[in-house]
Design an enzyme around this catalytic site. Structure first.
Site, PDB file in Angstrom:
ATOM      1  N   LYS A 126      10.777   5.792  -9.505  1.00 39.67           N
ATOM      2  CA  LYS A 126       9.658   5.823  -8.565  1.00 39.67           C
ATOM      3  C   LYS A 126      10.102   5.112  -7.308  1.00 39.67           C
ATOM      4  CE  LYS A 126       5.360   7.224  -8.337  1.00 39.67           C
ATOM      5  NZ  LYS A 126       4.680   8.352  -9.004  1.00 39.67           N
ATOM      6  N   ASP A 166       3.750  11.528  -4.046  1.00 43.24           N
ATOM      7  CA  ASP A 166       2.736  10.727  -4.739  1.00 43.24           C
ATOM      8  C   ASP A 166       1.711  10.392  -3.649  1.00 43.24           C
ATOM      9  OD1 ASP A 166       2.187   9.185  -7.419  1.00 43.24           O
ATOM     10  OD2 ASP A 166       1.863   7.670  -5.895  1.00 43.24           O
TER      11      ASP A 166
HETATM   12  P1  NDP Z   1      -3.080  11.574  -2.319  1.00 45.20           P
HETATM   13  O1  NDP Z   1      -2.464  10.688  -1.326  1.00 45.20           O
HETATM   14  O2  NDP Z   1      -3.042  13.037  -2.107  1.00 45.20           O
HETATM   15  O3  NDP Z   1      -4.607  11.157  -2.538  1.00 45.20           O
HETATM   16  C1  NDP Z   1      -4.948   9.875  -2.954  1.00 45.20           C
HETATM   17  C2  NDP Z   1      -6.470   9.774  -3.002  1.00 45.20           C
HETATM   18  O4  NDP Z   1      -6.825   8.554  -3.637  1.00 45.20           O
HETATM   19  C3  NDP Z   1      -7.105   9.739  -1.623  1.00 45.20           C
HETATM   20  O5  NDP Z   1      -8.388  10.298  -1.711  1.00 45.20           O
HETATM   21  C4  NDP Z   1      -7.161   8.238  -1.325  1.00 45.20           C
HETATM   22  O6  NDP Z   1      -8.170   7.864  -0.407  1.00 45.20           O
HETATM   23  C5  NDP Z   1      -7.494   7.689  -2.696  1.00 45.20           C
HETATM   24  N1  NDP Z   1      -6.941   6.329  -2.805  1.00 45.20           N
HETATM   25  C6  NDP Z   1      -5.647   5.953  -2.704  1.00 45.20           C
HETATM   26  N2  NDP Z   1      -5.523   4.632  -2.804  1.00 45.20           N
HETATM   27  C7  NDP Z   1      -6.768   4.171  -2.979  1.00 45.20           C
HETATM   28  C8  NDP Z   1      -7.297   2.887  -3.154  1.00 45.20           C
HETATM   29  N3  NDP Z   1      -6.504   1.791  -3.167  1.00 45.20           N
HETATM   30  N4  NDP Z   1      -8.641   2.779  -3.336  1.00 45.20           N
HETATM   31  C9  NDP Z   1      -9.437   3.876  -3.341  1.00 45.20           C
HETATM   32  N5  NDP Z   1      -8.985   5.126  -3.160  1.00 45.20           N
HETATM   33  C10 NDP Z   1      -7.686   5.270  -2.977  1.00 45.20           C
HETATM   34  O7  NDP Z   1      -2.402  11.180  -3.722  1.00 45.20           O
HETATM   35  P2  NDP Z   1      -2.325  12.025  -5.075  1.00 45.20           P
HETATM   36  O8  NDP Z   1      -3.542  12.861  -5.236  1.00 45.20           O
HETATM   37  O9  NDP Z   1      -1.003  12.655  -5.122  1.00 45.20           O
HETATM   38  O10 NDP Z   1      -2.304  10.852  -6.161  1.00 45.20           O
HETATM   39  C11 NDP Z   1      -3.496  10.361  -6.789  1.00 45.20           C
HETATM   40  C12 NDP Z   1      -3.144   9.663  -8.082  1.00 45.20           C
HETATM   41  O11 NDP Z   1      -2.499  10.600  -8.962  1.00 45.20           O
HETATM   42  C13 NDP Z   1      -2.163   8.485  -7.964  1.00 45.20           C
HETATM   43  O12 NDP Z   1      -2.478   7.534  -8.964  1.00 45.20           O
HETATM   44  C14 NDP Z   1      -0.824   9.130  -8.297  1.00 45.20           C
HETATM   45  O13 NDP Z   1       0.123   8.181  -8.769  1.00 45.20           O
HETATM   46  C15 NDP Z   1      -1.244  10.079  -9.394  1.00 45.20           C
HETATM   47  N6  NDP Z   1      -0.324  11.179  -9.665  1.00 45.20           N
HETATM   48  C16 NDP Z   1       0.038  12.041  -8.673  1.00 45.20           C
HETATM   49  C17 NDP Z   1       0.892  13.088  -8.956  1.00 45.20           C
HETATM   50  C18 NDP Z   1       1.237  14.124  -7.954  1.00 45.20           C
HETATM   51  O14 NDP Z   1       1.858  15.118  -8.337  1.00 45.20           O
HETATM   52  N7  NDP Z   1       0.858  14.000  -6.695  1.00 45.20           N
HETATM   53  C19 NDP Z   1       1.490  13.240 -10.292  1.00 45.20           C
HETATM   54  C20 NDP Z   1       0.961  12.335 -11.292  1.00 45.20           C
HETATM   55  C21 NDP Z   1       0.104  11.331 -10.959  1.00 45.20           C
HETATM   56  P3  NDP Z   1      -7.753   7.378   1.066  1.00 45.20           P
HETATM   57  O15 NDP Z   1      -7.350   8.639   1.787  1.00 45.20           O
HETATM   58  O16 NDP Z   1      -8.977   6.757   1.629  1.00 45.20           O
HETATM   59  O17 NDP Z   1      -6.618   6.418   0.893  1.00 45.20           O
END
Ligand code: NDP
Length: 453
Positions: A126, A166
């Site tokens: 990561k 991510d």
């Molecule tokens: P994105 O950046 O596309 O979206 C993240 C979302 O989560 C946004 O809506 C963001 O809101 C919100 N968010 C992030 N940090 C915080 C926080 N500290 N508090 C509240 N809301 C928050 O990321 P992904 O959709 O790719 O990832 C989401 C989750 O899924 C993560 O845990 C990631 O590790 C996991 N994941 C992702 C994979 C992938 O293929 N992308 C694979 C497996 C797991 P804001 O815009 O306001 O920050």
């Protein structure tokens, strides 16, 4: 054997005192492994646990970049190459101001076990940076990505380490990172996944994590002779994972009624149909706006700003049958978990990594609900990344239907494996133990085979 586990845990806590998320992840996994260690004393003699909790390599580097006004900024870049026991390091890059070594070690550690579950030959890693892409212009993001890759490129490669996206790293960032890698190395290879379709990407990769999480929930419901048809679902986040979780819930006849971002959440009792979802995707992926704007656009919906002083997130008090946390780690605290149980939510499938605090997980397990932990439920993303690597190596591209069918098959086999291992080791229905045990066994045996490295 629990004395061995305690010994290793204490050593991790002493050595990495300030890495709270890493300690949380290690604690959860090691606690699941007691029955295995009873049956396999050879793992203790080979000190497998001590070796598994220490990354093979950690890279930290300076990332200088210039904003549009010419000001200079310095960010910190990381890559944690955690384990190559069963394949090249593989795992995403996260760009978010909260990124630090402890968070990336937790994510890398989880990734090792997750990748083992996928049935594909991928090790775990990561990386990322404390850079915040929010509010930056495309040119600023490009300059940052180019500077980040200028250092990272000397450590990665299609047979060594293959990063992906991510939080904060989507198609735009992968494009800029890939461009810079190609320019510096003079090679067009599958060094990153999540690439654009016309330059080596796989169909269904953007959808894979969300789709996979919903497939996993459907499999869990299937064990009770039930399905997602007619079920109301809470989804948090509004990024990549959340968006495609909503889309697949719709495909399978369910209804998603909430989404969020770090500012607050929206509730639309009518659900997010295709048209509303397209509007959200445009808002988040192109206009890069805030989820609050949805409530101004669509009548009948409401927006609630997050108030941290409340001690819980009201999103998790909305009435529903299922919950899909898809934002970030520790977004469900113990009170949130209790609120979900008070509303009789029967399924929690984690799209995010470790979105539930340890005490919250205990609440779910005690209630005996269908609880799919992230390392199993969200493994669809890295699985299709693995399929992207295969297609790149073969220099061909599979159709949408082919990839989706493979994704579904992988999620079914992950579910089956977790379910069977939970049963075999005396905790039927406990997918936490099932996932940790199934993931661990494959890596531990590979490590024994490969000697002391
Ligand atoms: P994105 O950046 O596309 O979206 C993240 C979302 O989560 C946004 O809506 C963001 O809101 C919100 N968010 C992030 N940090 C915080 C926080 N500290 N508090 C509240 N809301 C928050 O990321 P992904 O959709 O790719 O990832 C989401 C989750 O899924 C993560 O845990 C990631 O590790 C996991 N994941 C992702 C994979 C992938 O293929 N992308 C694979 C497996 C797991 P804001 O815009 O306001 O920050």
């Amino acid at each position: 054997m629990s004395d061995y586990i305690q010994e290793v845990l204490t050593a991790v806590k002493n050595r990495d005192t300030h890495q709270a998320e890493f300690i949380q992840a290690v604690d959860e996994v090691l606690t699941s492994l007691a029955p295995i260690l009873e049956r396999h004393p050879e793992y203790r003699s080979a000190r497998i646990l001590e070796r598994m909790v220490e990354p093979e390599r950690v890279l930290m580097f300076r990332v200088p970049w210039q904003d549009d006004s010419g000001n200079i900024h310095v960010q910190r870049g990381f890559r944690v190459e955690f384990s190559s026991a069963i394949g090249p390091y593989k795992g995403g890059l996260r760009f978010h101001p909260s990124v630090n070594l402890g968070i990336l070690k937790f994510l890398g550690f989880e990734q090792v076990l997750k990748n083992s579950l996928t049935t594909l030959p991928m090790g775990g890693g990561k990386g990322g940076s404390d850079f915040d892409p929010k509010g930056k212009s495309d040119n600023e993001v490009m300059r940052f990505c180019q500077s980040f890759m200028t250092e990272l490129q000397r450590h990665i490669g299609p047979n060594t380490d293959v990063p992906a996206g991510d939080i904060g790293v989507g198609g735009r960032e992968i494009g800029y990172l890939f461009g810079q890698y190609k320019r510096l190395r003079n090679e067009f290879t599958g060094v990153l996944t999540g690439k654009g379709l016309s330059w080596g990407g796989s169909l269904i990769r953007p959808e894979a994590t969300g789709y996979g999480t919903v497939y996993f929930a459907a499999e869990m419901l299937g064990t009770k002779g039930d399905s997602l048809e007619g079920k109301t679902c809470l989804v948090s986040g509004s990024g990549n994972v959340a968006q495609y979780t909503v889309e697949k819930i719709n495909h399978l006849g369910g209804k998603a009624i909430t989404l969020s971002d770090s500012g607050g959440f929206i509730h639309d009792p009518a659900g997010f149909d295709e048209e509303k979802l397209a509007w959200i995707m445009d808002l988040k992926n192109h206009r890069r706006g805030r989820i609050s704007e949805y409530a101004d656009q669509f009548k009948g919906s409401t927006y609630t700003a997050l108030d941290k002083s409340m001690g819980h997130n009201p999103l998790w008090t909305v009435n529903a049958d299922c919950a899909f946390p898809a934002a970030t780690q520790n977004e469900i605290n113990e009170q949130d978990a209790k609120n979900l149980m008070a509303n009789k939510v029967g399924v929690v499938a984690e799209g995010a990594n470790m979105p539930t605090v340890a005490a919250g997980v205990d609440v779910f397990l005690a209630a005996g609900i269908l609880y799919g932990p992230g390392k199993a439920a969200n493994a669809g993303g890295v699985s299709v990344s693995g399929l992207e690597m295969s297609q790149n190596s073969m220099r061909l591209a599979w159709s949408r239907e082919e990839v989706d069918a493979k994704l579904k098959g992988i999620m079914q086999s992950i579910h089956e494996n977790c379910y069977a291992k939970a049963q075999e080791y005396g905790t039927p229905g406990n997918y936490v133990n099932g996932a940790n045990i199934a993931g661990f066994l494959k890596i531990a045996d590979a490590m024994l085979d490969q000697g002391l490295v």
